[in-house]
Write a protein that holds these residues in place. Structure first.
Motif, PDB file in Angstrom:
ATOM      1  N   HIS A 136     -10.091   3.495  -1.956  1.00 42.58           N
ATOM      2  CA  HIS A 136     -10.458   2.075  -1.883  1.00 42.58           C
ATOM      3  C   HIS A 136      -9.325   1.180  -2.386  1.00 42.58           C
ATOM      4  CE1 HIS A 136     -14.482   2.754  -0.543  1.00 42.58           C
ATOM      5  NE2 HIS A 136     -14.892   3.321  -1.648  1.00 42.58           N
ATOM      6  N   ARG A 146      -7.925   4.849  10.351  1.00 43.39           N
ATOM      7  CA  ARG A 146      -6.916   4.874  11.410  1.00 43.39           C
ATOM      8  C   ARG A 146      -7.156   6.071  12.307  1.00 43.39           C
ATOM      9  NH1 ARG A 146      -3.644   3.397   6.801  1.00 43.39           N
ATOM     10  NH2 ARG A 146      -2.778   1.303   7.033  1.00 43.39           N
ATOM     11  N   VAL A 206      -4.024  -2.659   1.924  1.00 39.23           N
ATOM     12  CA  VAL A 206      -3.815  -2.776   3.365  1.00 39.23           C
ATOM     13  C   VAL A 206      -4.549  -3.997   3.900  1.00 39.23           C
ATOM     14  CG1 VAL A 206      -4.187  -1.665   5.602  1.00 39.23           C
ATOM     15  CG2 VAL A 206      -3.537  -0.280   3.624  1.00 39.23           C
ATOM     16  N   TYR A 241     -13.475  -1.516   0.242  1.00 44.81           N
ATOM     17  CA  TYR A 241     -12.897  -1.558   1.588  1.00 44.81           C
ATOM     18  C   TYR A 241     -12.365  -0.192   2.006  1.00 44.81           C
ATOM     19  CZ  TYR A 241     -13.277  -6.598   1.252  1.00 44.81           C
ATOM     20  OH  TYR A 241     -13.779  -7.862   1.124  1.00 44.81           O
ATOM     21  N   VAL A 242     -12.568   0.101   3.282  1.00 38.66           N
ATOM     22  CA  VAL A 242     -12.027   1.313   3.881  1.00 38.66           C
ATOM     23  C   VAL A 242     -11.362   0.921   5.195  1.00 38.66           C
ATOM     24  CG1 VAL A 242     -12.505   3.636   4.716  1.00 38.66           C
ATOM     25  CG2 VAL A 242     -13.933   2.651   2.901  1.00 38.66           C
ATOM     26  N   VAL A 243     -10.102   1.310   5.361  1.00 40.15           N
ATOM     27  CA  VAL A 243      -9.379   1.032   6.599  1.00 40.15           C
ATOM     28  C   VAL A 243      -9.124   2.375   7.289  1.00 40.15           C
ATOM     29  CG1 VAL A 243      -7.335   0.002   7.648  1.00 40.15           C
ATOM     30  CG2 VAL A 243      -8.298  -0.991   5.554  1.00 40.15           C
ATOM     31  N   ASN A 264      -6.129   1.752  -2.409  1.00 39.64           N
ATOM     32  CA  ASN A 264      -5.043   1.718  -1.435  1.00 39.64           C
ATOM     33  C   ASN A 264      -5.416   0.849  -0.238  1.00 39.64           C
ATOM     34  OD1 ASN A 264      -2.361   3.029  -0.619  1.00 39.64           O
ATOM     35  ND2 ASN A 264      -3.620   3.366   1.181  1.00 39.64           N
ATOM     36  N   ASP A 265      -6.660   0.993   0.224  1.00 35.20           N
ATOM     37  CA  ASP A 265      -7.068   0.268   1.430  1.00 35.20           C
ATOM     38  C   ASP A 265      -7.265  -1.218   1.197  1.00 35.20           C
ATOM     39  OD1 ASP A 265      -6.871   2.635   2.719  1.00 35.20           O
ATOM     40  OD2 ASP A 265      -8.953   2.767   3.371  1.00 35.20           O
ATOM     41  N   GLU A 308     -13.277   8.783   8.403  1.00 34.17           N
ATOM     42  CA  GLU A 308     -13.857   7.831   7.451  1.00 34.17           C
ATOM     43  C   GLU A 308     -15.194   7.294   7.944  1.00 34.17           C
ATOM     44  OE1 GLU A 308      -9.359   7.332   6.830  1.00 34.17           O
ATOM     45  OE2 GLU A 308     -10.729   7.797   8.465  1.00 34.17           O
ATOM     46  N   ASP A 353       0.840  -1.196   0.000  1.00 32.04           N
ATOM     47  CA  ASP A 353       0.000   0.000   0.000  1.00 32.04           C
ATOM     48  C   ASP A 353       0.871   1.240   0.000  1.00 32.04           C
ATOM     49  OD1 ASP A 353       0.606  -0.718   2.831  1.00 32.04           O
ATOM     50  OD2 ASP A 353      -0.367   1.221   3.169  1.00 32.04           O
ATOM     51  N   ARG A 368      -6.920  11.177   3.613  1.00 33.84           N
ATOM     52  CA  ARG A 368      -7.266  10.923   2.224  1.00 33.84           C
ATOM     53  C   ARG A 368      -8.552  11.589   1.785  1.00 33.84           C
ATOM     54  NH1 ARG A 368      -6.866   5.401   3.236  1.00 33.84           N
ATOM     55  NH2 ARG A 368      -8.687   5.735   4.527  1.00 33.84           N
ATOM     56  N   ASP A 374     -10.559  -3.744  12.746  1.00 31.24           N
ATOM     57  CA  ASP A 374      -9.597  -4.165  11.734  1.00 31.24           C
ATOM     58  C   ASP A 374      -8.943  -5.499  12.085  1.00 31.24           C
ATOM     59  OD1 ASP A 374      -8.376  -2.968  13.890  1.00 31.24           O
ATOM     60  OD2 ASP A 374      -7.185  -1.548  12.719  1.00 31.24           O
TER      61      ASP A 374
END
Length: 491
Positions: A426, A321, A432, A317-319, A428-429, A149, A115, A122, A295
């Motif tokens: 999405h 942080r 991850v 997908y969304v991660v 990028n995540d 997010e 990633d 973002r 997560d």
């Protein structure tokens, strides 16, 4: 809420797709006023959950040597437990490699994913100044430590449901498409997933009341009842990984849901036959899904088979942080009145926009889509994942069209410019997510890649026996042969 200065708006390209997509966001926004700080959105820095060994006070008769022995024993037991869990995951993935060339190619591609770390949060490049997302994210940034997010994608989920309820469609590539989204939102434990989605739901004015079904027949019955009543199907589920695992397990009562969901995703009718009712057909099974999960819990639960066979690829997908700039201890109390006011204002703005029964993509919008399709692909995400993500850009273009308050029925290049930035999140995540879910296999593939390069440079042939001796975790010749065939064949 923040504003882009007029000169910055021109630089950002709010008047053209090319500038909007290609121009990087400005590094500073001194005009940004958000609560305690006049500062721009800070970067969501990757954080590491460091667990310190907690120790209790030793009893008077307990020597330091005994305490050290106890700690070593506990650590040894934990290491063994972790090893057994990792071994089970690794063996399942390696077994899959032996099944087909397609499985080998996809698993190795996933294991090699890397990633791209974000230099700033973002989402801010996708937020239209003074728009509904601006109002909501500004309020959550000022009043809470919750990752942005969470309210961001909760709002998009309910916007999807609102457009479904109104029967809105998009004409693109010779087909009428519907605006439902399937999103899995991962965040650390205790980060406010339920709270954020609850605030948005209350302001939306309608409920995400599609039930959390305990079996395939119950799911079909819910689809049928909601369709008969003309209600939008909004499925909001916490601890979604458990539901996915049940759907993927053949002997589980939820397993029947998989076929129904696959057909719903494709917009095809769903049917089921019983002795009592005969054949029952749900002509319109479309539903919007927002699955919430911690997560770490998701990475431990997600099925490797699901990652390969394509079912998990239906989801975006969304991660999320945590934000290092908004310390947990600085927000002992959330101002729910202020949050509620911002969320209500956002949905009032959304509902004030006149809707069309069908939207079409103009020539500029189609050109933007084609350009995005070429620019966003970096070769790291497998093609099936990528193509599904890019079709989601068409729905996001509609969302940003509405969020901008536009009243025309044409989606243009600027709408797709915003959509492209969101699709990049999405993409990028998903790297991850897949990297974490397949971390043990990734280590093995990385090691075999290095050995293969070394042996090639020396003019030697890498064998399965070499892998058994040099790669930790490969203990049998059969596993080593499967990995060797997969890695060498996919280079």
């Amino acid at each position: 809420m923040w504003r882009f200065p007029p000169e910055t708006q021109a630089q950002q390209g709010f008047t053209g797709f090319e500038a909007l997509w290609m121009t990087p966001p400005p590094k500073t926004r001194q005009s940004l006023e958000m609560g305690r700080r006049a500062a721009p959105f800070r970067a969501f820095k990757a954080w590491v959950d460091v667990r310190e060994l907690s120790s209790t006070a030793a009893k008077p008769h307990t020597t330091e040597k005994k305490m050290a022995t106890q700690r070593n024993t506990l650590n040894s037991l934990q290491i063994r437990a972790n090893g057994r869990a990792a071994g089970a995951e690794r063996n399942a993935l390696i077994t899959m490699m032996a099944r087909s060339a397609e499985a080998r190619e996809q698993l190795v591609a996933m294991a090699r994913l890397k990633d791209k770390p974000a230099s700033a949060w973002r989402g801010f490049t996708t937020i239209i100044p003074d728009g509904p997302l601006d109002k909501v994210c500004s309020a959550f940034h000022k009043e809470t430590d919750i990752p942005l997010e969470l309210p961001y994608f909760s709002l998009l989920f309910f916007l999807s449901g609102y457009l479904l309820e109104r029967g809105v469609k998009i004409e693109f590539a010779g087909k009428l498409r519907t605006p439902e989204t399937w999103t899995i939102l991962l965040a650390p434990s205790g980060s406010g997933k339920t709270f954020a989605s609850g605030q948005i739901a209350e302001a939306a004015g309608f409920e995400a009341d599609f039930p959390s079904c305990a079996s395939g027949p119950a799911f079909f019955q819910a689809l049928h009842e909601f369709s008969e009543q003309g209600k939008p199907k909004l499925w909001l589920e916490d601890e979604f990984a458990q539901k996915l695992r049940g759907i993927e397990t053949p002997s589980n009562p939820l397993s029947e849901m998989k076929e129904h969901l696959l057909r719903a995703y494709d917009g095809k009718p769903v049917d089921r036959t019983t002795k009592k009712d005969g054949k029952v057909i749900v002509e319109d099974p479309r539903l919007a899904i927002l699955g919430l999960n911690t997560d770490e819990g998701f990475y431990k639960t997600v099925s490797p088979e699901s990652l390969v066979d394509g079912f998990a690829q239906r989801f975006a997908y969304v991660v999320a942080r945590e934000d290092d700039e908004r310390a947990f201890t600085d927000y002992p109390i959330y101002d729910e009145a202020a949050l509620g006011k911002a969320c209500r204002s956002a949905f009032e703005a959304i509902k004030a926009v006149p809707l069309h029964s069908a939207y079409r993509v103009d020539k500029e919008g189609e050109a933007a889509f084609r350009e995005l399709f070429g620019k966003l692909f970096d070769g790291q995400v497998q093609k099936s994942f990528y193509r599904r993500a890019m079709w989601l850009a068409v729905k996001y273009a509609l969302f940003f069209h509405i969020l901008a308050g536009k009243t025309t029925d044409e989606l243009d290049g600027i709408d797709f410019g915003y959509a492209g930035r969101l699709i990049q999140i999405h993409l990028n995540d998903v790297k991850v997510m897949l990297g974490e879910a397949m971390s043990d296999l990734a280590r093995i593939v990385s090691k075999v890649d290095k050995l293969a390069a070394e042996y090639h440079a020396q003019g030697r042939t890498l064998t399965a026996r070499d892998l058994v001796h040099k790669v930790h975790g490969l203990r049998s010749m059969s596993d080593a042969k499967a990995v060797l065939q997969a890695v060498i064949g996919c280079q």
